[in-house]
Design a protein around this motif. Structure first.
Motif, PDB file in Angstrom:
ATOM      1  N   GLY A 186     -47.532 -21.969 -39.940  1.00 22.79           N
ATOM      2  CA  GLY A 186     -47.764 -20.896 -38.995  1.00 22.79           C
ATOM      3  C   GLY A 186     -49.087 -20.989 -38.260  1.00 22.79           C
ATOM      4  O   GLY A 186     -50.052 -21.569 -38.760  1.00 22.79           O
ATOM      5  N   ASP A 187     -49.099 -20.426 -37.047  1.00 23.66           N
ATOM      6  CA  ASP A 187     -50.306 -20.291 -36.238  1.00 23.66           C
ATOM      7  C   ASP A 187     -50.904 -21.633 -35.840  1.00 23.66           C
ATOM      8  O   ASP A 187     -52.096 -21.729 -35.553  1.00 23.66           O
ATOM      9  CB  ASP A 187     -51.347 -19.445 -36.980  1.00 23.66           C
ATOM     10  CG  ASP A 187     -52.369 -18.845 -36.039  1.00 23.66           C
ATOM     11  OD1 ASP A 187     -51.977 -18.443 -34.933  1.00 23.66           O
ATOM     12  OD2 ASP A 187     -53.555 -18.805 -36.392  1.00 23.66           O
ATOM     13  N   LYS A 188     -50.071 -22.662 -35.804  1.00 18.45           N
ATOM     14  CA  LYS A 188     -50.534 -23.996 -35.445  1.00 18.45           C
ATOM     15  C   LYS A 188     -50.220 -24.296 -33.982  1.00 18.45           C
ATOM     16  O   LYS A 188     -49.123 -24.007 -33.499  1.00 18.45           O
ATOM     17  CB  LYS A 188     -49.856 -25.042 -36.348  1.00 18.45           C
ATOM     18  CG  LYS A 188     -50.161 -26.490 -35.976  1.00 18.45           C
ATOM     19  CD  LYS A 188     -51.612 -26.821 -36.191  1.00 18.45           C
ATOM     20  CE  LYS A 188     -51.889 -28.281 -35.861  1.00 18.45           C
ATOM     21  NZ  LYS A 188     -53.325 -28.602 -35.920  1.00 18.45           N
ATOM     22  N   LEU A 189     -51.168 -24.869 -33.255  1.00 16.76           N
ATOM     23  CA  LEU A 189     -50.944 -25.269 -31.872  1.00 16.76           C
ATOM     24  C   LEU A 189     -50.171 -26.583 -31.819  1.00 16.76           C
ATOM     25  O   LEU A 189     -50.495 -27.530 -32.530  1.00 16.76           O
ATOM     26  CB  LEU A 189     -52.270 -25.432 -31.137  1.00 16.76           C
ATOM     27  CG  LEU A 189     -53.027 -24.146 -30.797  1.00 16.76           C
ATOM     28  CD1 LEU A 189     -54.401 -24.488 -30.231  1.00 16.76           C
ATOM     29  CD2 LEU A 189     -52.236 -23.308 -29.794  1.00 16.76           C
ATOM     30  N   ALA A 190     -49.157 -26.620 -30.962  1.00 21.94           N
ATOM     31  CA  ALA A 190     -48.362 -27.835 -30.778  1.00 21.94           C
ATOM     32  C   ALA A 190     -48.198 -28.104 -29.293  1.00 21.94           C
ATOM     33  O   ALA A 190     -48.154 -27.178 -28.472  1.00 21.94           O
ATOM     34  CB  ALA A 190     -47.000 -27.696 -31.444  1.00 21.94           C
ATOM     35  N   THR A 221     -47.772 -34.399 -21.672  1.00 24.97           N
ATOM     36  CA  THR A 221     -47.868 -33.045 -22.195  1.00 24.97           C
ATOM     37  C   THR A 221     -47.625 -32.034 -21.081  1.00 24.97           C
ATOM     38  O   THR A 221     -48.261 -32.092 -20.018  1.00 24.97           O
ATOM     39  CB  THR A 221     -49.248 -32.797 -22.823  1.00 24.97           C
ATOM     40  OG1 THR A 221     -49.414 -33.686 -23.936  1.00 24.97           O
ATOM     41  CG2 THR A 221     -49.379 -31.360 -23.301  1.00 24.97           C
ATOM     42  N   VAL A 222     -46.692 -31.125 -21.337  1.00 21.54           N
ATOM     43  CA  VAL A 222     -46.331 -30.099 -20.353  1.00 21.54           C
ATOM     44  C   VAL A 222     -47.133 -28.829 -20.578  1.00 21.54           C
ATOM     45  O   VAL A 222     -47.647 -28.218 -19.652  1.00 21.54           O
ATOM     46  CB  VAL A 222     -44.818 -29.803 -20.417  1.00 21.54           C
ATOM     47  CG1 VAL A 222     -44.442 -28.657 -19.473  1.00 21.54           C
ATOM     48  CG2 VAL A 222     -44.020 -31.066 -20.092  1.00 21.54           C
ATOM     49  N   ARG A 223     -47.243 -28.421 -21.844  1.00 24.82           N
ATOM     50  CA  ARG A 223     -48.030 -27.248 -22.190  1.00 24.82           C
ATOM     51  C   ARG A 223     -48.277 -27.224 -23.688  1.00 24.82           C
ATOM     52  O   ARG A 223     -47.674 -27.995 -24.450  1.00 24.82           O
ATOM     53  CB  ARG A 223     -47.324 -25.961 -21.764  1.00 24.82           C
ATOM     54  CG  ARG A 223     -46.051 -25.647 -22.517  1.00 24.82           C
ATOM     55  CD  ARG A 223     -45.358 -24.435 -21.948  1.00 24.82           C
ATOM     56  NE  ARG A 223     -45.163 -24.584 -20.501  1.00 24.82           N
ATOM     57  CZ  ARG A 223     -44.281 -23.879 -19.804  1.00 24.82           C
ATOM     58  NH1 ARG A 223     -43.539 -22.972 -20.405  1.00 24.82           N
ATOM     59  NH2 ARG A 223     -44.141 -24.069 -18.508  1.00 24.82           N
ATOM     60  N   THR A 224     -49.168 -26.339 -24.097  1.00 27.47           N
ATOM     61  CA  THR A 224     -49.479 -26.150 -25.514  1.00 27.47           C
ATOM     62  C   THR A 224     -49.035 -24.758 -25.937  1.00 27.47           C
ATOM     63  O   THR A 224     -49.296 -23.772 -25.229  1.00 27.47           O
ATOM     64  CB  THR A 224     -50.983 -26.321 -25.764  1.00 27.47           C
ATOM     65  OG1 THR A 224     -51.378 -27.642 -25.370  1.00 27.47           O
ATOM     66  CG2 THR A 224     -51.312 -26.127 -27.236  1.00 27.47           C
ATOM     67  N   VAL A 225     -48.351 -24.691 -27.092  1.00 27.88           N
ATOM     68  CA  VAL A 225     -47.789 -23.433 -27.578  1.00 27.88           C
ATOM     69  C   VAL A 225     -48.231 -23.235 -29.028  1.00 27.88           C
ATOM     70  O   VAL A 225     -48.272 -24.194 -29.814  1.00 27.88           O
ATOM     71  CB  VAL A 225     -46.251 -23.447 -27.488  1.00 27.88           C
ATOM     72  CG1 VAL A 225     -45.656 -22.174 -28.080  1.00 27.88           C
ATOM     73  CG2 VAL A 225     -45.815 -23.631 -26.042  1.00 27.88           C
ATOM     74  N   ARG A 226     -48.529 -21.999 -29.385  1.00 21.60           N
ATOM     75  CA  ARG A 226     -48.907 -21.689 -30.764  1.00 21.60           C
ATOM     76  C   ARG A 226     -47.677 -21.223 -31.545  1.00 21.60           C
ATOM     77  O   ARG A 226     -46.941 -20.325 -31.101  1.00 21.60           O
ATOM     78  CB  ARG A 226     -49.985 -20.608 -30.806  1.00 21.60           C
ATOM     79  CG  ARG A 226     -50.533 -20.370 -32.217  1.00 21.60           C
ATOM     80  CD  ARG A 226     -51.642 -19.331 -32.211  1.00 21.60           C
ATOM     81  NE  ARG A 226     -52.798 -19.766 -31.442  1.00 21.60           N
ATOM     82  CZ  ARG A 226     -53.763 -20.556 -31.921  1.00 21.60           C
ATOM     83  NH1 ARG A 226     -53.694 -21.011 -33.172  1.00 21.60           N
ATOM     84  NH2 ARG A 226     -54.775 -20.899 -31.141  1.00 21.60           N
TER      85      ARG A 226
END
Length: 268
Positions: A203-207, A221-226
């Motif tokens: 949980g709560d990890k940025l990918a 890379t298109v975007r970063t999501v948590r």
């Protein structure tokens, strides 16, 4: 387990390793043996899952006192943390096997590996930490397999990080999708929990969400999501061309990185 030949091979996996460390009562005495240039797992962190056995490599340089040969010395490197070196020799990560390559009458280069079965060796996520490297050394009377002259645990040989293995999944839908329509990309991040013997949500990890156009070899890379508290990921993008979508994240001090296999989407 010992031989007078110039090359010594010692197999110490599983129950045999336990016997190697506990068969003879310990004697706190200087053996005169030195261990230098210790390298474990090629200097990289050891990443461990919940069931796969691991054999991290090790190598070091060893010398021994005059009047003895390599066959009179047993050297078993091991890893330990949050305990004493003596206790670590009994309960830590132990030697799988070692091979001595004598190059002088009093020295040898040693290669081998450690043995890790996470179901027995690692008790909880607290084991994802920095482990100290030590070596249990036993010096035997020349030519004797039963008369122990001295035994000690050599410490200060370095450290190595043990990390939890991680996984990432991905699903892009709908498939196929009309050009310029919305594509929903989901996934989940998990990592090994050795106490539960299962992969649990990270949980709560940025990918990073990445895309590779069909016919090319490079992801962008298109975007970063948590991820949410259970490790789930979700975002939407515009579908413009055929290609592969994936989630990826890098390693941390306690956990290895992971990258999902690309999910191909046909854009009509």
């Amino acid at each position: 387990m010992r031989t007078g030949r110039s090359t010594l091979v010692t197999a110490l996996t599983g129950a045999l390793a336990l016997g190697a460390f506990t068969a003879t009562p310990a004697r706190a005495a200087d053996t005169g043996v030195t261990v230098t240039n210790m390298v474990v797992n090629n200097g990289k962190p050891i990443v461990v899952g919940i069931s796969e056995e691991k054999y991290p490599s090790l190598s070091f340089r060893m010398t021994w006192p005059a009047g003895y040969s390599s066959g009179d010395v047993t050297a078993f490197p091991y890893l330990y943390h949050d305990t004493t070196a003596a206790e670590g020799a009994e309960s830590g990560i132990r030697t799988g096997h070692v091979v001595y390559y004598d190059d002088t009458p009093r020295s040898a280069n040693v290669e081998g590996d450690l043995y890790i079965d996470p179901r027995w060796t690692l008790d909880s996520t607290k084991d994802a930490t920095t482990w100290k490297i030590a070596a249990n050394i036993r010096l035997w009377a020349p030519g004797s397999e039963t008369k122990l002259k001295a035994e000690e645990n050599l410490t200060g040989l370095g450290t190595v990080q043990v990390k939890r293995a991680a996984r990432a999944t991905v699903n892009a839908s709908p498939e196929p999708v009309a050009k310029n329509r919305t594509l929903t990309v989901t996934g989940r991040l998990t990592r090994a929990d050795w106490g539960k013997e299962a992969y649990v949500g990270y949980g709560d990890k940025l990918a990073k969400l990445q895309f590779r156009k069909a016919g090319t070899s490079t992801y962008t890379t298109v975007r970063t999501v948590r991820a949410n508290s259970t490790g789930s990921l979700k975002t939407t993008v515009k579908a413009t061309t055929d290609g592969y979508w994936r989630w990826t994240f890098g390693e941390t001090s306690t956990t290895g990185g992971a990258t999902a296999a690309g999910d191909y989407v046909d854009v009509k």
